[in-house]
Design an enzyme around this catalytic site. Structure first.
Site, PDB file in Angstrom:
ATOM      1  N   HIS A   1      -6.754  10.506 -16.349  1.00  0.00           N
ATOM      2  CA  HIS A   1      -6.684  11.294 -15.204  1.00  0.00           C
ATOM      3  C   HIS A   1      -6.144  12.812 -15.075  1.00  0.00           C
ATOM      4  O   HIS A   1      -5.254  13.006 -15.782  1.00  0.00           O
ATOM      5  CB  HIS A   1      -5.930  10.315 -14.424  1.00  0.00           C
ATOM      6  CG  HIS A   1      -6.656   9.417 -13.323  1.00  0.00           C
ATOM      7  ND1 HIS A   1      -5.888   8.836 -12.341  1.00  0.00           N
ATOM      8  CD2 HIS A   1      -7.208   8.805 -14.054  1.00  0.00           C
ATOM      9  CE1 HIS A   1      -6.754   7.482 -12.161  1.00  0.00           C
ATOM     10  NE2 HIS A   1      -7.823   7.474 -12.664  1.00  0.00           N
TER      11      HIS A   1
ATOM     12  N   PRO B   1       9.846   3.686  -9.719  1.00  0.00           N
ATOM     13  CA  PRO B   1       8.832   3.186 -10.289  1.00  0.00           C
ATOM     14  C   PRO B   1       7.867   4.776 -10.152  1.00  0.00           C
ATOM     15  O   PRO B   1       6.480   4.834 -10.177  1.00  0.00           O
ATOM     16  CB  PRO B   1       8.193   1.890 -10.310  1.00  0.00           C
ATOM     17  CG  PRO B   1       8.922   1.592  -8.523  1.00  0.00           C
ATOM     18  CD  PRO B   1       9.981   2.240  -8.589  1.00  0.00           C
TER      19      PRO B   1
ATOM     20  N   TYR C   1       4.755  15.388 -14.504  1.00  0.00           N
ATOM     21  CA  TYR C   1       4.630  13.913 -13.900  1.00  0.00           C
ATOM     22  C   TYR C   1       3.590  13.457 -15.064  1.00  0.00           C
ATOM     23  O   TYR C   1       3.760  12.881 -15.963  1.00  0.00           O
ATOM     24  CB  TYR C   1       3.262  14.274 -12.949  1.00  0.00           C
ATOM     25  CG  TYR C   1       3.224  12.646 -12.454  1.00  0.00           C
ATOM     26  CD1 TYR C   1       3.247  11.986 -11.967  1.00  0.00           C
ATOM     27  CD2 TYR C   1       1.223  12.627 -12.749  1.00  0.00           C
ATOM     28  CE1 TYR C   1       2.527  10.679 -11.478  1.00  0.00           C
ATOM     29  CE2 TYR C   1       1.113  11.623 -12.512  1.00  0.00           C
ATOM     30  CZ  TYR C   1       1.686  10.608 -11.471  1.00  0.00           C
ATOM     31  OH  TYR C   1       0.484   9.362 -11.321  1.00  0.00           O
TER      32      TYR C   1
HETATM   33  C1  PHB Z   1       0.560   1.442 -11.375  1.00  0.00           C
HETATM   34  O1  PHB Z   1       1.512   0.731 -11.204  1.00  0.00           O
HETATM   35  O2  PHB Z   1       0.092   1.906 -10.877  1.00  0.00           O
HETATM   36  C2  PHB Z   1       0.946   2.965 -11.047  1.00  0.00           C
HETATM   37  C3  PHB Z   1       2.583   2.977 -10.855  1.00  0.00           C
HETATM   38  C4  PHB Z   1       3.475   3.427 -10.624  1.00  0.00           C
HETATM   39  C5  PHB Z   1       3.538   4.948 -10.257  1.00  0.00           C
HETATM   40  C6  PHB Z   1       2.180   5.023 -10.030  1.00  0.00           C
HETATM   41  C7  PHB Z   1       0.671   4.355 -11.391  1.00  0.00           C
HETATM   42  O3  PHB Z   1       4.013   6.119  -9.925  1.00  0.00           O
END
Ligand code: PHB
Ligand code: APR
Length: 396
Positions: free
Chosen positions: A75, A296, A389
């Site tokens: 990505h 997360p 990020y």
């Molecule tokens: C995911 O599980 O794909 C996921 C979780 C947290 C994020 C981004 C993607 O910040």
């Protein structure tokens, strides 16, 4: 009782423990991994799925990248959505071409287990009653029960890779460690659904009803999350309610469509930030979630674990190669610099994207809206998000 000997005893067969064992084997250092769950359980556990640029490179450089390169999705940007409008953050354009790869954590774990077993590694699953001792001696030991018998593993070093709920961290006397802990007044309800993703890039949405995230796993599999109350119960969330809440939070002024489908996995995860300092006591070294966790929102957990174990493997290689312990002595301070950067970034993303219902909520929510407007309209703001990020190459 049987007694065995290894150079590095590793507790936990999650991404941190398995990767450490792999990195050590590449430089000729022997290890044994013990894990209290079953192999099936560990490989089926659905977790986050965003690999930083350097995590991808590490997997490729150490011979683990084949399936990730084939199946992982590279990505170049993410979307921030608020007030019904989409704003793209051009991750690659703002970071000199760096990217993230969407590849589920349990896929990383499966690739690691396959490779470790093919290389003849010892991983003991289903162990019980793990006790550490002698961390301040030259020969620390791990006692545990396996298949009904008592085992003693005598090691040069012990790596505590047993996650947030493991026993390693607690083996460091409280007087020898400091902890930093932060709770958030919300949790994430996550689902995996067999429906093609409605988006090519991840969407982080802020809505007056709360945060929502649209992620993906493959062209046929979508991963979505909703901010919920930490005391909420899955029983309150029918499939219809989940989809209609997602529809409401992702709605745009130009009629963007979210496709729904069968939900094959679901769970509620509380959000917390936690750091223990130092990440070492005598000959015990902590790595990954046993030493620190992040919410997360910034997708940093797995990436931090990979950074820790790379640093630990380098330090042990130096020890066994030249007898120098400078990297081992500096391990904790080195890791904690990146840990705190990720702590800040994850906390910052979280407070910017979630709805606060707390007493100070009205003030926090306005700050968050202002911050989102700034990040999506200023090159400086967007670059700050992008470089964190995709993962900073170096930490000041
Ligand atoms: C995911 O599980 O794909 C996921 C979780 C947290 C994020 C981004 C993607 O910040
Ligand atoms: N003895 C042996 N193994 C244990 C014990 C114990 N007493 N306690 C826990 N474990 C195991 C867990 O069952 C788990 O498989 O240690 C493993 C730790 O793995 P993770 O929790 O995945 O932690 P880590 O390897 O540090 O990976 C960090 O995982 O939690 C996610 O989002 C987080 O992406 C991050 C990553």
């Amino acid at each position: 009782m049987s007694k065995s000997r290894t150079q590095v005893g590793i507790i936990g067969a999650g991404p941190a423990g398995l990767m450490l064992s792999h990195l050590l084997s590449l430089v000729g250092i022997e290890s044994i991994v013990i894990e209290n769950r079953s192999r099936d359980y560990v490989e089926a556990r659905v977790r986050a799925g965003v690999l930083e640029n350097d995590t991808r490179e590490l997997l490729i450089a150490t011979g683990l990248g084949e399936r990730m390169v084939r199946e992982g999705l590279v990505h170049h940007g993410i979307e921030l959505r608020f007030d019904g409008r989409a704003h793209r953050i051009d991750l690659s354009g703002l970071t000199g071409g760096r990217t993230v790869t969407v590849y589920g954590q349990q896929e990383v774990v499966r690739d690691l287990v396959d490779r470790r077993l093919a290389d003849g590694a010892t991983i003991h699953y289903g162990v019980e009653d793990v006790v550490l001792s002698g961390m301040e001696s030259d020969l620390p030991t791990i006692q545990y029960r396996h298949n009904g018998s008592d085992e003693v593993l005598v090691c040069d070093y012990i790596a505590g890779c047993d996650g947030f709920h493991g026993i390693s961290r607690e083996a460091i006397p409280e007087s020898a460690r400091k902890t930093y802990d932060w709770h958030y007044p919300f949790a994430w309800l996550g689902i995996l659904a067999t429906v093609p993703p409605s988006t090519d890039e991840l969407i982080y949405a802020r809505h007056d009803r709360g945060f929502a995230l649209h992620s993906l796993r493959s062209p046929e599999l979508s991963r979505l999350y909703l901010q919920v109350d930490p005391n909420d119960d899955l029983a309150n969330w029918s499939d219809d309610r989940i989809w209609s809440e997602l529809q409401a939070r992702f709605a745009t002024r130009d009629g963007w469509q979210l496709h729904d489908g069968p939900i094959i996995e679901r769970g509620i995860t509380p959000m917390r930030s936690f750091v223990t300092d130092p990440m070492q006591f005598g000959r015990l070294f902590l790595a990954g979630d046993s030493a620190h966790i992040v919410p997360p929102t910034g997708a940093k957990g797995l990436n931090l674990a990979m950074h820790d174990v790379r640093a630990l493997a380098d330090a042990l290689e130096r020890h066994y190669g030249s007898g120098a312990d400078d990297l081992l002595e500096g391990y904790s301070a080195h890791c904690l610099r990146r840990v705190w950067r990720a702590q800040h970034f994850s906390w910052w993303m979280t407070q910017m994207l979630h709805r606060f219902d707390t007493a100070d909520g009205s003030y926090r929510n306005e700050l968050a809206r202002s911050e989102l407007a700034y990040v999506t309209s200023s090159a400086a703001g967007a670059t700050m998000l992008a470089e964190n990020y995709v993962g900073l190459a170096t930490i000041g």
